[in-house]
Every structure is written in structure tokens, then in C-alpha cells.
Write an enzyme that holds these catalytic residues in place. Structure first.
Site, short mmCIF file in Angstrom:
data_model
loop_
_atom_site.label_atom_id
_atom_site.label_comp_id
_atom_site.label_asym_id
_atom_site.label_seq_id
_atom_site.Cartn_x
_atom_site.Cartn_y
_atom_site.Cartn_z
N HIS A 16 -33.21 -2.91 -6.07
CA HIS A 16 -33.62 -2.08 -4.93
C HIS A 16 -33.65 -2.92 -3.65
O HIS A 16 -33.18 -2.49 -2.59
CB HIS A 16 -35.04 -1.52 -5.13
CG HIS A 16 -35.19 -0.53 -6.24
ND1 HIS A 16 -36.12 -0.67 -7.23
CD2 HIS A 16 -34.56 0.64 -6.49
CE1 HIS A 16 -36.07 0.37 -8.05
NE2 HIS A 16 -35.11 1.18 -7.63
N LYS A 40 -39.97 12.56 -14.09
CA LYS A 40 -40.50 11.26 -14.51
C LYS A 40 -42.02 11.23 -14.60
O LYS A 40 -42.71 11.89 -13.84
CB LYS A 40 -40.05 10.19 -13.51
CG LYS A 40 -38.58 9.88 -13.61
CD LYS A 40 -38.25 8.62 -12.84
CE LYS A 40 -36.76 8.32 -12.95
NZ LYS A 40 -36.35 7.24 -12.06
N ARG A 89 -24.95 1.98 -9.61
CA ARG A 89 -24.74 0.86 -10.54
C ARG A 89 -23.46 1.12 -11.34
O ARG A 89 -22.36 0.90 -10.87
CB ARG A 89 -25.96 0.71 -11.46
CG ARG A 89 -27.20 0.21 -10.74
CD ARG A 89 -28.43 0.37 -11.57
NE ARG A 89 -28.65 1.77 -11.92
CZ ARG A 89 -29.74 2.25 -12.49
NH1 ARG A 89 -30.72 1.46 -12.81
NH2 ARG A 89 -29.86 3.54 -12.74
N SER A 127 -35.83 -0.03 -13.25
CA SER A 127 -37.28 -0.22 -13.36
C SER A 127 -37.72 -0.06 -14.82
O SER A 127 -38.58 -0.81 -15.30
CB SER A 127 -38.01 0.80 -12.49
OG SER A 127 -37.64 0.66 -11.15
O1 PNS Z 1 -35.40 6.53 -8.13
P1 PNS Z 1 -35.04 7.92 -8.60
O2 PNS Z 1 -36.08 8.44 -9.57
O3 PNS Z 1 -33.65 8.00 -9.16
O4 PNS Z 1 -35.07 8.86 -7.29
C1 PNS Z 1 -34.79 10.24 -7.37
C2 PNS Z 1 -35.35 10.96 -6.15
C3 PNS Z 1 -36.86 10.74 -6.09
C4 PNS Z 1 -34.70 10.42 -4.90
C5 PNS Z 1 -35.04 12.48 -6.29
O5 PNS Z 1 -35.57 12.95 -7.50
C6 PNS Z 1 -35.60 13.28 -5.12
O6 PNS Z 1 -35.05 13.27 -4.05
N1 PNS Z 1 -36.74 13.97 -5.35
C7 PNS Z 1 -37.40 14.76 -4.34
C8 PNS Z 1 -37.26 16.25 -4.61
C9 PNS Z 1 -35.90 16.75 -4.17
O7 PNS Z 1 -35.53 16.71 -3.02
N2 PNS Z 1 -35.12 17.20 -5.18
C10 PNS Z 1 -33.80 17.72 -4.94
C11 PNS Z 1 -32.76 16.62 -4.88
S1 PNS Z 1 -31.27 17.39 -5.19
#
Ligand code: PNS
Length: 165
Positions: A16, A40, A89, A127
Site C-alpha cells: 500500500h 469483510k 497485483r 493484509s
Molecule cells: O482494500 P479493499 O477491501 O479491496 O477496498 C475495497 C473498497 C473499500 C475500496 C470498496 O469495497 C469500496 O469502495 N467500498 C465502499 C462502498 C462502495 O462504494 N461500493 C461500491 C464500489 S463498486
């Protein structure tokens, strides 16, 4: 141009951090935003995740650290952000990332997602992997910032068995 690098950061890894440092060289301001991912369960609280990011990014000047519960695109609109940054990745990331990028573009057509390829030395890193190795007492010193390593070691020493990883 303003960019946002959203994620769960549970916890922040050197993968990150590499993306944050590179994004900060490209964009005038980068928002690091700890978001809620409904799929999650988190090991660290929102405050702990933010604190670990703050501690690990003190050397980067043009960043802002924040958190948000809601749609990413709502945060983006509220803060007049131009671009969403995500790290890629392996090919396995692609489908999930494409789906999110397309959904976000559909909801907010003037905001693009830009992908930065993860440095090859971090291409296997996540993570979850860091937490699993730390849980079993493995060496994670080359995968996470020093403060995160300490935090993980303390967590698993004090709570072995009682923590979600
Ligand atoms: O580190 P991650 O868990 O891969 O991040 C994913 C994240 C948090 C960026 C994604 O789940 C997100 O944007 N969540 C907020 C809710 C949202 O906007 N969902 C629609 C995305 S299409």
C-alpha cells in the site's frame, strides 16, 4: 489534480505504502480513505487503521487521511476528487477491480479509476497474508512498516485465538 486511494487497510502494508508514495508524486493531493467493505470483517478498528496509516506516512506531505462509511463515489463527489487510484497485483485482482471501476464510472462518469501496478517485490502481498504469518509467529518485517509490525505482534501475543484474521 486530486486523487483518492481507498481501501480497507487492515492493516496498511508496504505494498500500500509503495502505491501511496508513487501516487503522491503524480497527483497534487492524494486522499487515503479507509472505507467500509461490507464483505469483510476487520481485525483492527477504524481508528487503529487510521493511526497506523498516519504513523507510516509522516514523510509524505501532499496526502490527507480520512475515513468514510458509504459509497466511494459520494465521497469523491463531495470532495471534488478527479481520480480513483487502485493497486493491481496479479491477474486475480483484475475482475473485482474492473467491476468496481465500471460501477463507479457508471455512477459518476467524470471520475476515472487509474491502476498502478504493484511493485513486483510486493506482488504476492496482502493484509490477510501478513496477518496470517504474524499470527503464527512468522517474520513480517519486510512486508509492513515498523509500527504495524509492532502492533500485529502485540495483538497476537495478547489475544492469540480470540482475533479475527
Ligand atoms: O482494500 P479493499 O477491501 O479491496 O477496498 C475495497 C473498497 C473499500 C475500496 C470498496 O469495497 C469500496 O469502495 N467500498 C465502499 C462502498 C462502495 O462504494 N461500493 C461500491 C464500489 S463498486
Amino acid at each position: 489534480m486530486k486523487a483518492i486511494y481507498p481501501g480497507s487497510f487492515d492493516p496498511i502494508t508496504l505494498g500500500h505504502l509503495d502505491i501511496i508514495e508513487r501516487a503522491a508524486k503524480i497527483f497534487s493531493e492524494v486522499y487515503i480513505v479507509v472505507m467500509e467493505n461490507k464483505r469483510k470483517k476487520y481485525t483492527f478498528s477504524l481508528d487503529e487503521r487510521i493511526e497506523m496509516i498516519k504513523e507510516s506516512t509522516k514523510h509524505i506531505k501532499n496526502i490527507k487521511i480520512d475515513c468514510f462509511k458509504g459509497l466511494l463515489i459520494d465521497y469523491v463527489k463531495k470532495n471534488n476528487i478527479d481520480v480513483v487510484i487502485r493497486g493491481l497485483r496479479a491477474v486475480t485482482d483484475f475482475e473485482y477491480e474492473l467491476q468496481m471501476a465500471m460501477a463507479n464510472k457508471e455512477m459518476c462518469p467524470n471520475v476515472d479509476t487509474i491502476f498502478l501496478m504493484t511493485d513486483k517485490k510486493f506482488s504476492f502481498l496482502s493484509s490477510s497474508l501478513v496477518k496470517e504469518v504474524a499470527y503464527f509467529g512468522g517474520d513480517i518485517s519486510s512486508w509492513v512498516p515498523k509500527n504495524v509490525e509492532k502492533k500485529l505482534i502485540t495483538l497476537f501475543n495478547e489475544n492469540k485465538g480470540g482475533v479475527d484474521i
